[in-house]
Scaffold this active site. Structure first.
Site, PDB file in Angstrom:
ATOM      1  N   GLU A   1       3.701 -10.208   8.089  1.00  0.00           N
ATOM      2  CA  GLU A   1       4.556  -9.777   9.197  1.00  0.00           C
ATOM      3  C   GLU A   1       4.112  -8.388   9.657  1.00  0.00           C
ATOM      4  O   GLU A   1       4.352  -7.398   8.979  1.00  0.00           O
ATOM      5  CB  GLU A   1       6.011  -9.735   8.739  1.00  0.00           C
ATOM      6  CG  GLU A   1       6.506 -11.032   8.161  1.00  0.00           C
ATOM      7  CD  GLU A   1       7.635 -10.820   7.157  1.00  0.00           C
ATOM      8  OE1 GLU A   1       8.627 -10.152   7.486  1.00  0.00           O
ATOM      9  OE2 GLU A   1       7.507 -11.313   6.027  1.00  0.00           O
TER      10      GLU A   1
ATOM     11  N   ASP B   1       6.273  -8.729  -2.075  1.00  0.00           N
ATOM     12  CA  ASP B   1       7.227  -8.632  -0.964  1.00  0.00           C
ATOM     13  C   ASP B   1       7.251  -7.150  -0.586  1.00  0.00           C
ATOM     14  O   ASP B   1       8.253  -6.473  -0.738  1.00  0.00           O
ATOM     15  CB  ASP B   1       8.609  -9.133  -1.404  1.00  0.00           C
ATOM     16  CG  ASP B   1       9.561  -9.298  -0.224  1.00  0.00           C
ATOM     17  OD1 ASP B   1       9.171  -8.950   0.908  1.00  0.00           O
ATOM     18  OD2 ASP B   1      10.699  -9.761  -0.440  1.00  0.00           O
TER      19      ASP B   1
ATOM     20  N   HIS C   1      16.334  -7.878   8.849  1.00  0.00           N
ATOM     21  CA  HIS C   1      15.932  -8.724   9.980  1.00  0.00           C
ATOM     22  C   HIS C   1      16.936  -8.768  11.136  1.00  0.00           C
ATOM     23  O   HIS C   1      17.243  -9.838  11.679  1.00  0.00           O
ATOM     24  CB  HIS C   1      15.628 -10.139   9.479  1.00  0.00           C
ATOM     25  CG  HIS C   1      14.408 -10.234   8.603  1.00  0.00           C
ATOM     26  ND1 HIS C   1      13.363  -9.337   8.649  1.00  0.00           N
ATOM     27  CD2 HIS C   1      14.061 -11.145   7.637  1.00  0.00           C
ATOM     28  CE1 HIS C   1      12.432  -9.695   7.769  1.00  0.00           C
ATOM     29  NE2 HIS C   1      12.831 -10.764   7.138  1.00  0.00           N
TER      30      HIS C   1
ATOM     31  N   HIS D   1       7.842 -14.260  11.923  1.00  0.00           N
ATOM     32  CA  HIS D   1       8.026 -14.560  10.502  1.00  0.00           C
ATOM     33  C   HIS D   1       7.439 -15.927  10.125  1.00  0.00           C
ATOM     34  O   HIS D   1       8.083 -16.714   9.435  1.00  0.00           O
ATOM     35  CB  HIS D   1       9.512 -14.498  10.154  1.00  0.00           C
ATOM     36  CG  HIS D   1       9.797 -14.115   8.744  1.00  0.00           C
ATOM     37  ND1 HIS D   1       9.296 -14.814   7.666  1.00  0.00           N
ATOM     38  CD2 HIS D   1      10.523 -13.093   8.226  1.00  0.00           C
ATOM     39  CE1 HIS D   1       9.721 -14.241   6.556  1.00  0.00           C
ATOM     40  NE2 HIS D   1      10.458 -13.201   6.860  1.00  0.00           N
TER      41      HIS D   1
ATOM     42  N   ARG E   1      13.922  -4.238   6.427  1.00  0.00           N
ATOM     43  CA  ARG E   1      15.191  -3.654   5.985  1.00  0.00           C
ATOM     44  C   ARG E   1      15.448  -2.250   6.525  1.00  0.00           C
ATOM     45  O   ARG E   1      14.518  -1.458   6.679  1.00  0.00           O
ATOM     46  CB  ARG E   1      15.204  -3.587   4.456  1.00  0.00           C
ATOM     47  CG  ARG E   1      15.215  -4.962   3.841  1.00  0.00           C
ATOM     48  CD  ARG E   1      14.954  -4.927   2.351  1.00  0.00           C
ATOM     49  NE  ARG E   1      15.067  -6.277   1.796  1.00  0.00           N
ATOM     50  CZ  ARG E   1      14.089  -7.195   1.865  1.00  0.00           C
ATOM     51  NH1 ARG E   1      12.928  -6.900   2.415  1.00  0.00           N
ATOM     52  NH2 ARG E   1      14.276  -8.397   1.367  1.00  0.00           N
TER      53      ARG E   1
END
Ligand code: BGC
Length: 368
Positions: A333, A268, A124, A194, A99
């Site tokens: 990631e 996350d 993304h 990803h 982000r």
């Protein structure tokens, strides 16, 4: 000259047993052909990569008995990849993975506005990031080279960016992803892959990863706001459910009453890796004890986003038409931290003309 020839011979021999096959994967509605590259080594490990999104559509690796299992989530067809509203299954992410806060950043005094596609933020690479582009693909020894031109102004980012990503498979079961990019104007770049891993071999998304053992080589992670933008400086993981310095299952603490876990609907978050040099170093390790499969992620990047598939709710169909369920895979990631273009104290993601963005991540597979 002799040395070059010898080196070429050595390189060719080293990759000789890794075969690369090319086939049609389908056509996009505008007629563009999408190609599938199937890369196989002598142990049977097989990576399938398509030019659409540079997606790793399947990766079959041996378990402790040598049985192959597909360890990534994905779809069955090009149409399904194109219709996917936002899982980013297996795709290459760019220009900016993760982000950027308030979907804008200032570079050299100029403000650049990006597509707002995730709350108030840009996620993304925008609405048509690199995951939704059909890359040019060609065979290289041991794998496939994908390239694309992201034009000046593409999704709001400045500069014509020439991007080349190479996936190669080695005889010792390493899938290497090498990214390079050059620009003709200052810009920001932060690329990633990803893939959603489930080492049990359930690429159809039907078992969960809560019991798989995870290690993250990081003393610090970045607490976030409600839009998952880092609040400020990374904080120590010690004493929090974010401490994965010793192998721990995600399930052990994911449901704890913790503000950060609530904001992320699980894990996350971004971990700032413990690094000693500039080369490839261990970022994370996953071990699935029933199959014996082990994945070690090595990278030269400063951080990793660990995501437990929190937004998979069964509404997206995965392989075999089966619903991809929440926590049926985990993402690791490798990248720079989110919102780095707006965080002057974070390592820089700025790329200037004359410099090359050059980074490598290796996914190393074994079984015991
Ligand atoms: C993000 C998640 C997001 C997922 C799929 C991850 O990189 O951190 O918040 O839901 O990608 O878009």
């Amino acid at each position: 000259m002799k040395f070059v020839a010898l080196f070429a011979l050595f390189a060719a021999t080293a990759c000789a047993a890794v075969s690369v096959k090319k086939s049609d994967y389908g056509k996009m509605p505008d007629g563009q052909a999408v190609t599938l590259f199937t890369v196989t080594n002598a142990t049977g490990t097989e990576a399938r990569i398509i030019t659409y999104g540079g997606v790793l559509v399947s990766l079959k690796t041996p378990d402790r008995k040598g049985a192959l299992g597909d360890v990534v989530l994905g779809h069955d067809s090009l149409a399904d990849y194109m219709a996917d509203g936002g899982t980013y299954f297996g795709a290459l992410i760019g220009r900016y993975a993760n982000r950027i806060g308030k979907a804008q950043f200032v570079l050299d005094g100029k403000t650049y506005k990006l597509p707002v596609n995730n709350g108030p933020n840009s996620l993304h690479g925008g609405n048509k990031g690199f995951d939704k582009r059909n890359w040019s693909g060609k065979e290289v020894p041991g794998g496939v080279e994908l390239s694309l031109l992201s034009k000046d102004g593409d999704e709001g980012y400045p500069g014509n960016l020439k991007v080349v990503v190479t996936y190669t498979l080695t005889e010792d079961n390493r899938l290497r992803v090498h990214y390079t990019a050059t620009t003709d104007k200052p810009t920001v770049v932060n690329m990633s892959n990803h893939s959603y891993w489930n080492l049990k071999g359930d690429g159809d998304g039907t078992s969960n990863i809560l019991g798989q053992l995870l290690t993250i080589n990081a003393d610090k992670y970045s607490p976030v706001d409600a839009g998952l933008i880092p609040l400020g400086e990374p904080q120590p993981v010690a004493g929090t459910p974010f401490d994965f310095r010793k192998a721990t299952t995600p399930g052990a603490r994911i449901n704890q009453a913790n503000e950060q876990l609530k904001l992320g609907k699980g894990y996350d978050h971004n971990w700032v890796l413990n690094r000693t040099g500039t080369g490839l170093e261990l970022a994370a390790k996953v071990e699935e004890t029933t199959s014996g499969r082990i994945l070690e992620v090595y990278t030269d990047q400063p951080a990793v986003q660990f995501y437990t598939g929190n937004f998979l709710d069964g509404s997206v169909k995965g392989k075999g038409g089966k619903p991809a369920l929440q926590r049926s895979a985990l993402c690791l990631e490798t990248q720079h931290s989110p919102d780095s273009p707006n965080k002057p104290t974070y390592p820089s993601t700025v790329l200037r003309p004359g410099s090359t963005y050059d980074t490598t991540t290796e996914f190393r597979f074994s079984a015991k």
